[in-house]
Design a protein around this motif. Structure first.
Motif, PDB file in Angstrom:
ATOM      1  N   VAL A 160       3.081  -4.005  -7.210  1.00  0.00           N
ATOM      2  CA  VAL A 160       2.156  -3.465  -8.212  1.00  0.00           C
ATOM      3  C   VAL A 160       1.070  -4.489  -8.523  1.00  0.00           C
ATOM      4  O   VAL A 160       1.341  -5.681  -8.671  1.00  0.00           O
ATOM      5  CB  VAL A 160       2.915  -3.090  -9.509  1.00  0.00           C
ATOM      6  CG1 VAL A 160       1.957  -2.562 -10.557  1.00  0.00           C
ATOM      7  CG2 VAL A 160       3.990  -2.064  -9.211  1.00  0.00           C
ATOM      8  N   GLN A 184      -2.009  -2.227 -12.539  1.00  0.00           N
ATOM      9  CA  GLN A 184      -1.418  -0.974 -13.008  1.00  0.00           C
ATOM     10  C   GLN A 184      -1.427   0.115 -11.934  1.00  0.00           C
ATOM     11  O   GLN A 184      -1.415   1.303 -12.239  1.00  0.00           O
ATOM     12  CB  GLN A 184      -2.129  -0.469 -14.280  1.00  0.00           C
ATOM     13  CG  GLN A 184      -2.086  -1.436 -15.448  1.00  0.00           C
ATOM     14  CD  GLN A 184      -0.669  -1.694 -15.963  1.00  0.00           C
ATOM     15  OE1 GLN A 184       0.123  -0.782 -16.085  1.00  0.00           O
ATOM     16  NE2 GLN A 184      -0.363  -2.958 -16.254  1.00  0.00           N
ATOM     17  N   HIS A 185      -1.456  -0.310 -10.671  1.00  0.00           N
ATOM     18  CA  HIS A 185      -1.349   0.604  -9.533  1.00  0.00           C
ATOM     19  C   HIS A 185      -0.186   0.173  -8.643  1.00  0.00           C
ATOM     20  O   HIS A 185      -0.003  -1.029  -8.403  1.00  0.00           O
ATOM     21  CB  HIS A 185      -2.634   0.607  -8.691  1.00  0.00           C
ATOM     22  CG  HIS A 185      -3.691   1.534  -9.196  1.00  0.00           C
ATOM     23  ND1 HIS A 185      -4.380   1.301 -10.371  1.00  0.00           N
ATOM     24  CD2 HIS A 185      -4.179   2.700  -8.686  1.00  0.00           C
ATOM     25  CE1 HIS A 185      -5.259   2.276 -10.557  1.00  0.00           C
ATOM     26  NE2 HIS A 185      -5.150   3.138  -9.560  1.00  0.00           N
ATOM     27  N   ARG A 202       0.865  -0.361  -5.199  1.00  0.00           N
ATOM     28  CA  ARG A 202       0.068  -0.573  -3.997  1.00  0.00           C
ATOM     29  C   ARG A 202       0.870  -0.444  -2.703  1.00  0.00           C
ATOM     30  O   ARG A 202       0.313  -0.115  -1.658  1.00  0.00           O
ATOM     31  CB  ARG A 202      -0.568  -1.969  -4.037  1.00  0.00           C
ATOM     32  CG  ARG A 202      -1.393  -2.253  -5.277  1.00  0.00           C
ATOM     33  CD  ARG A 202      -2.645  -1.414  -5.335  1.00  0.00           C
ATOM     34  NE  ARG A 202      -3.473  -1.774  -6.486  1.00  0.00           N
ATOM     35  CZ  ARG A 202      -4.650  -1.209  -6.753  1.00  0.00           C
ATOM     36  NH1 ARG A 202      -5.125  -0.271  -5.958  1.00  0.00           N
ATOM     37  NH2 ARG A 202      -5.331  -1.587  -7.825  1.00  0.00           N
ATOM     38  N   ASN A 244      -0.892   4.224  -2.818  1.00  0.00           N
ATOM     39  CA  ASN A 244      -1.873   3.967  -3.886  1.00  0.00           C
ATOM     40  C   ASN A 244      -1.633   4.965  -5.009  1.00  0.00           C
ATOM     41  O   ASN A 244      -2.119   6.094  -4.969  1.00  0.00           O
ATOM     42  CB  ASN A 244      -3.293   4.086  -3.350  1.00  0.00           C
ATOM     43  CG  ASN A 244      -4.325   3.687  -4.404  1.00  0.00           C
ATOM     44  OD1 ASN A 244      -3.997   3.038  -5.392  1.00  0.00           O
ATOM     45  ND2 ASN A 244      -5.568   4.104  -4.205  1.00  0.00           N
ATOM     46  N   SER A 248      -1.631   5.417  -9.192  1.00  0.00           N
ATOM     47  CA  SER A 248      -1.960   4.889 -10.516  1.00  0.00           C
ATOM     48  C   SER A 248      -0.778   5.115 -11.455  1.00  0.00           C
ATOM     49  O   SER A 248      -0.213   6.209 -11.518  1.00  0.00           O
ATOM     50  CB  SER A 248      -3.197   5.589 -11.070  1.00  0.00           C
ATOM     51  OG  SER A 248      -3.418   5.203 -12.420  1.00  0.00           O
ATOM     52  N   LYS A 252      -1.087   4.426 -14.781  1.00  0.00           N
ATOM     53  CA  LYS A 252      -1.620   4.602 -16.132  1.00  0.00           C
ATOM     54  C   LYS A 252      -1.285   5.973 -16.699  1.00  0.00           C
ATOM     55  O   LYS A 252      -0.992   6.102 -17.892  1.00  0.00           O
ATOM     56  CB  LYS A 252      -3.145   4.406 -16.102  1.00  0.00           C
ATOM     57  CG  LYS A 252      -3.590   2.994 -15.757  1.00  0.00           C
ATOM     58  CD  LYS A 252      -5.105   2.881 -15.716  1.00  0.00           C
ATOM     59  CE  LYS A 252      -5.552   1.475 -15.327  1.00  0.00           C
ATOM     60  NZ  LYS A 252      -7.023   1.364 -15.247  1.00  0.00           N
TER      61      LYS A 252
END
Length: 302
Positions: A26, A29-30, A32, A70, A72, A74
Motif C-alpha cells: 500500500v 491510501q492505494h 498497489r 490499483n 483506492s 479511501k
C-alpha cells in the motif's frame, strides 16, 4: 535492528513471514500490489545501498511473487474504521509501518476489492494445488430457503446421441466442494463412532459417479447409514440440479427410512479457503423436494 541495537516493529514482523503468506503493498491510501511469499523468511546481508546504512549488517529477506493492482482504499474508510486494528487506525486510515499483521476478516475484505480474480487465483495457487481438504466450512446460521430441486430426465439412447459437456469451472467448484465437505465431516463426526466414505471420482481413485450420492456416512454403533450428495456454488443460488441417478437414490433411501442429505456448499472462496454449508435432509417432511425437469437428452438417427 539498527546498528545501535534498536528494534523496529515493522521490520521485526518480517521475521514471522511463512511460505504462502499473502502480503498487501500500500502507498498513498492505494493498494498497489499483492504478493505471495514463496518461501519462509531467511537472514540476508543488507543491500549495498546508502539508504540502509543505519541498519545492522544482517536483516531479513522474503522472496515473493507479485501481481500489480490499483485499488483506492479511501472509499472504504468507513469499513476499516469499524474494523480497526493492525494497519488500520480508528479513523479508517492506514498506520505508517513497514509490515503489520492483518486479521482474517481484513484480509478477505482487501481481496474482495480486487476485480481481476483470475490474477489472484494465479498468484495464490501458483506452484501449489488448491485442495478442498484445506477449506474451512461454517454451518450457515441463515440457511438458504425455498430450494428448487431440478432433475434431468434420461431417455433411450440411439446412434448420434449428443452429450452436454461439463463446464470446467463447474467441475472445479464441485471438486473443491466435495473435498471441503469430507473435511467438514471429519471435523464434526468422531472416527470412533462414524465411518466416512468418499465414493465419487473426486474423492476416491476409481470412484463411482453413478451411485446417486458422493459420500456415505455410517454410524458404527447403530449401523445407520446417511447418504450425502454435495452441491457447490461460489454464490448463493437457491437452485441446484439433480441427476436421475441422484433422484432415484433419494427415493430409494426414503423407501427404506434412511437419510439422504444434500450438503449445499455456498460462498465457496478459493482466496480465503472458506465457505458455508447447509445440510438438508430431503427425507424429512418439511424438506420434500419439488422436481422440475429442465433439460432433455435428445437423440436422433443420421
Amino acid at each position: 535492528m539498527t546498528i545501535d541495537g534498536k528494534h523496529n516493529a515493522g521490520y521485526d514482523s518480517m521475521s514471522r513471514v511463512k511460505d504462502g503468506d499473502i502480503i498487501f503493498h500500500v502507498y498513498g491510501q492505494h493498494l498497489r500490489a499483492i504478493s505471495r511469499a514463496i518461501g519462509d523468511v531467511y537472514e540476508q546481508s543488507k543491500p549495498n545501498d546508502n539508504s540502509f546504512q543505519d541498519w545492522a549488517d544482517l536483516g531479513w529477506q522474503v522472496d515473493c511473487k507479485m501481481t500489480i493492482v490499483n485499488v483506492s482504499l479511501k472509499e472504504h474508510r468507513s469499513w476499516f474504521k469499524s474494523h480497526e486494528g493492525g494497519p488500520f487506525n480508528k479513523n479508517g486510515t492506514l498506520n505508517q509501518s513497514y509490515l503489520l499483521a492483518l486479521t482474517k476478516e481484513q484480509t478477505n475484505y482487501l481481496l474482495s476489492l480486487v476485480n481481476n480474480k483470475d490474477s489472484l487465483i494465479d498468484l495464490i495457487t501458483a506452484d501449489k494445488a488448491v485442495n478442498g481438504n484445506n477449506f474451512v466450512l461454517t454451518k450457515s446460521r441463515a440457511p438458504l430457503k425455498h430450494y428448487d430441486y431440478h432433475s434431468i430426465p434420461s431417455v433411450n439412447k440411439t446412434k448420434g446421441t449428443y452429450k452436454l459437456e461439463i463446464n470446467e469451472e463447474k467441475s472445479r467448484v464441485g471438486l473443491l466442494g466435495e473435498q471441503a465437505v469430507i473435511n467438514y465431516l471429519k471435523n464434526n463426526y468422531s472416527s470412533v463412532d462414524y465411518l466416512i466414505e468418499g465414493l465419487s471420482s473426486n474423492l476416491k481413485s476409481g470412484g463411482n459417479d453413478d451411485l446417486g450420492y458422493d459420500i456415505k456416512l455410517t454410524n458404527k454403533n447403530s449401523k445407520e447409514i446417511i447418504y450425502i450428495d454435495v452441491k457447490s456454488t461460489k454464490g448463493k443460488s437457491n437452485i441446484f440440479y439433480m441427476s436421475e441417478n441422484e433422484r432415484q437414490a433419494y427415493l430409494e433411501a426414503k423407501r427404506h427410512n434412511q437419510s439422504y442429505l444434500i450438503y449445499r456448499v455456498f460462498d465457496l472462496d478459493e482466496f480465503s479457503q472458506t465457505g458455508h454449508v447447509d445440510p438438508i435432509d430431503l427425507t424429512k417432511e418439511e424438506n420434500q423436494p419439488k422436481f422440475q425437469p429442465v433439460n432433455y437428452q435428445v437423440a436422433f438417427k443420421f
